[in-house]
Design an enzyme around this catalytic site. Structure first.
Site, short mmCIF file in Angstrom:
data_model
loop_
_atom_site.label_atom_id
_atom_site.label_comp_id
_atom_site.label_asym_id
_atom_site.label_seq_id
_atom_site.Cartn_x
_atom_site.Cartn_y
_atom_site.Cartn_z
N VAL A 150 -10.35 -24.75 -14.53
CA VAL A 150 -10.84 -26.11 -14.29
C VAL A 150 -11.77 -26.11 -13.09
O VAL A 150 -11.51 -25.45 -12.08
CB VAL A 150 -9.66 -27.08 -14.05
CG1 VAL A 150 -10.16 -28.42 -13.54
CG2 VAL A 150 -8.87 -27.29 -15.34
N GLY A 210 10.55 -23.22 -29.10
CA GLY A 210 10.33 -22.12 -28.18
C GLY A 210 9.96 -20.84 -28.89
O GLY A 210 9.50 -20.84 -30.04
N LEU A 248 4.89 -26.85 -34.53
CA LEU A 248 3.63 -26.23 -34.16
C LEU A 248 3.75 -24.78 -34.59
O LEU A 248 4.46 -23.99 -33.95
CB LEU A 248 3.38 -26.35 -32.65
CG LEU A 248 2.10 -25.69 -32.12
CD1 LEU A 248 0.86 -26.33 -32.75
CD2 LEU A 248 2.03 -25.80 -30.60
N GLY A 281 0.36 -18.29 -15.06
CA GLY A 281 0.91 -17.49 -13.97
C GLY A 281 2.08 -18.15 -13.27
O GLY A 281 2.45 -17.74 -12.16
N CYS A 322 7.59 -26.54 -30.45
CA CYS A 322 7.79 -27.66 -31.36
C CYS A 322 8.46 -28.81 -30.63
O CYS A 322 8.64 -28.80 -29.42
CB CYS A 322 8.68 -27.23 -32.53
SG CYS A 322 8.13 -25.71 -33.36
#
Length: 616
Positions: free
Chosen positions: A290, A75, A50, A364, A2
């Site tokens: 990507v 978090g 969120l 990662g 958030c």
């Protein structure tokens, strides 16, 4: 995940709405603020949510527990279910299934010691109505950001600097921070681009007494620079133990009430996360990578091989310069202070497209720092031999290398002029050739040097400790948080679980790096799930093809943005020397794309977000 906000400064509802709206991308599901305190001690808490865990509106924030504990929290607490059971046994009652409520109860039970029990990534502030104080904290490794402004009775905090910046009339741009940025590519904690706004450092907590207005900041977690509890088991036992730690870290981070995926580059770190994700969930794991069309930058083929072996639902995202240019032009809106890691652009692109399919993504990040993975560690060990030579001989080698017509040799020559290996590493991460930077202070003067300049550990261990406290915190965490939050996507990093970091630090160095085999133990965990042959290749970083783009597709953009007139308006640089370096890049004689990128970012910030402020 958030965006949090709070203040003891009286703002109008319209101004508060502006502050929350500025970072709505961090939490578009629910926006709200609450007036707390009283007329004598006003407190406002605000939140952009969120929704990840307990998406019901009952868990919206600002959240109140037991009538007198109020919180805004950004978090995730990964062990909240365990804590909840323990607290229920102590007669605490819960009315949601969220981790937010568990933080409040943990604070009520343990006070400021609650941080010992919280396992996760977080930045939160609690208003304790009974004690008339604010108590807040940032997680151990600094995954979640926390900015604050303090001036007498006035205290203001937020997830991003821009929320504090709005409707503030007494902010000034820090000339010192600009020099820090130009050297480090990011602004080190606790500084920000504004003199009056600070960052709460990783592993720190604070209290702000609302009666006497005293602010106290303290460390609650730190790296052990002495290795008080070295690992006593065998190498095979350590592999098994690490496997269990990563498996647990991945499993807890897969928990959410929304879709979850994995960023998969095809390297060791993201692959071990993806592998254990497939082992700890029954559903098909979505993975994302990507793809660059430029030769030497496309690692997507390796990600595809890993994905094929693990049988994930894999998605490859094409990165082209047109979309990249759009992200560059809006960069300062999301990275609301200067930030020069160019891999932020592909990170934003990855987040943008992944957010169409998932709301949470595991990464990662953290593997290289904890398990001695960067190539520069190996290079430093090799160069350290030269520091055993007499000074006169080393300086002669440095002078000879400096006369060579090759850029790398020239830089090695400059580097070897440093007094010791620690100073050489410090120079290598800030820039060996900094003649273009005109600074009135020592930009290498950061408190984190203490993790490098001591003799309690060997060179490898000191380098990685230093990078955890600097590069991982200031750069990687900032990059990932802003890139993912720009598209309302939550990023979780299992390898940055503090228990894994502490375990890695307890291991003998040869468990992590032996006979040129970097990240040895992490690889041996991975090879239990993915064939070793896939990874028999040189290590590749997550970088942009800016070297080529700046000479070709983006050349006109660079030359118009950084002409000599524009360069002379940028603080703390030698404009004439920089102009020559840009010309060298364009004619192909030298590669200066990192400098070009950081100047583009700084200029954009000064002309937009920083426009109208005094620099001092």
């Amino acid at each position: 995940m958030c965006g949090i906000y709070g203040s003891t400064i009286i703002y109008t509802k319209s101004q508060l709405q502006d502050k929350l709206e500025r970072t709505k991308f961090r939490g578009p599901d629910k926006q709200g603020f609450k007036f707390l305190g009283d007329a004598y001690r006003p407190i406002i808490f605000g939140h952009n949510r969120l929704a990840i865990i307990d998406v019901d509106e009952r868990s919206n924030q600002p959240f109140t527990y037991n009538n007198n504990i109020h919180i805004v929290f950004n978090g995730e607490i990964y062990n909240f279910k365990i804590l909840k059971k323990q607290l229920e046994a102590k007669n605490y009652e819960f009315h949601t299934t969220s981790d937010t409520e568990v933080i409040c109860a943990t604070y009520l039970e343990y006070g400021e010691d609650c941080l010992k029990y919280l396992d996760g990534m977080f930045a939160f502030v609690i208003y304790d109505e009974t004690k008339q104080k604010l108590f807040g904290a940032r997680d151990r490794l600094g995954k979640k950001p926390f900015y604050y402004y303090i001036n007498d009775k006035h205290f203001e905090f937020a997830s991003q600097l821009s929320s504090i910046q709005l409707h503030h009339n007494n902010l000034t741009i820090s000339n010192k921070a600009i020099s820090y940025y130009l050297a480090w590519d990011a602004i080190p904690d606790p500084y920000s681009i504004f003199n009056e706004i600070k960052k709460l450092q990783a592993g720190h907590c604070f209290s702000f007494d609302l009666i006497n207005y005293k602010f106290k900041d303290r460390v609650y977690w730190d790296i052990d620079t002495t290795i008080r509890n070295p690992y006593q088991g065998s190498y095979q036992a350590a592999v098994k133990d690490l496997d269990g730690l990563i498996r647990n870290a991945v499993s807890t981070r897969l928990f959410a009430d929304v879709p979850v995926g994995v960023f998969l580059s095809g390297g060791v770190d993201s692959s071990v996360v993806a592998a254990l994700a497939t082992k700890t969930t029954n559903s098909k794991v979505k993975t994302f990578s990507v793809k660059f069309n430029e030769k030497g930058f496309d690692e997507s083929i390796y990600a595809q091989k890993v994905a094929n072996h693990l049988q994930t639902d894999h998605h490859i995202i094409d990165c082209n310069y047109n979309e990249g240019l759009d992200l560059i032009k809006n960069f300062s809106h999301y990275y609301d202070e200067p930030f020069a890691d160019s891999s932020a652009i592909p990170s934003m692109l990855l987040a943008k497209h992944a957010s169409e399919k998932v709301t949470v993504a595991l990464s990662g990040d953290g593997g290289d720092e904890s398990f001695i993975g960067y190539e520069r560690y190996k290079w430093m060990k090799q160069v350290s031999i030269l520091y055993k030579l007499p000074n006169c001989l080393r300086h002669a080698i440095a002078k000879t290398a400096g006369l060579m017509p090759y850029y790398k040799l020239k830089m090695i020559g400059k580097g070897l002029q440093q007094n010791d290996i620690n100073s050489l590493y410090l120079a290598s991460v800030t820039g060996v050739n900094m003649s273009w930077l005109k600074s009135d202070f020592d930009y290498t003067d950061v408190t984190e040097k203490k993790y490098l300049f001591h003799t309690n550990k060997n060179l490898y261990e000191r380098l990685t400790d230093f990078d955890i406290k600097t590069y991982l915190n200031w750069d990687i965490n900032t990059k990932v948080d802003r890139a993912t939050m720009a598209y309302s996507l939550e990023a979780r990093a299992p390898l940055m679980d503090h228990k894994i970091v502490e375990f890695a630090q307890s291991l003998p160095t040869h468990f992590k790096f032996k006979a040129k085999n970097q990240k040895r133990i992490l690889k041996d965990v991975l090879y239990q799930y993915v064939p070793k042959e896939i990874f028999d290749r040189p290590k590749a970083g997550f970088t942009m093809p800016f070297k080529e783009w700046f000479k070709n597709e983006l050349q006109d953009y660079v030359l118009s943005e950084l002409d000599i007139t524009s360069l002379r308006q940028i603080p703390n640089i030698d404009a004439d020397e920089v102009h020559k370096m840009i010309e060298q890049h364009m004619d192909g004689s030298w590669n200066h794309y990192p400098l070009i990128w950081k100047l583009l970012v700084l200029k954009q910030w000064l002309n937009t977000t920083g426009k109208g402020y005094i620099i001092k």
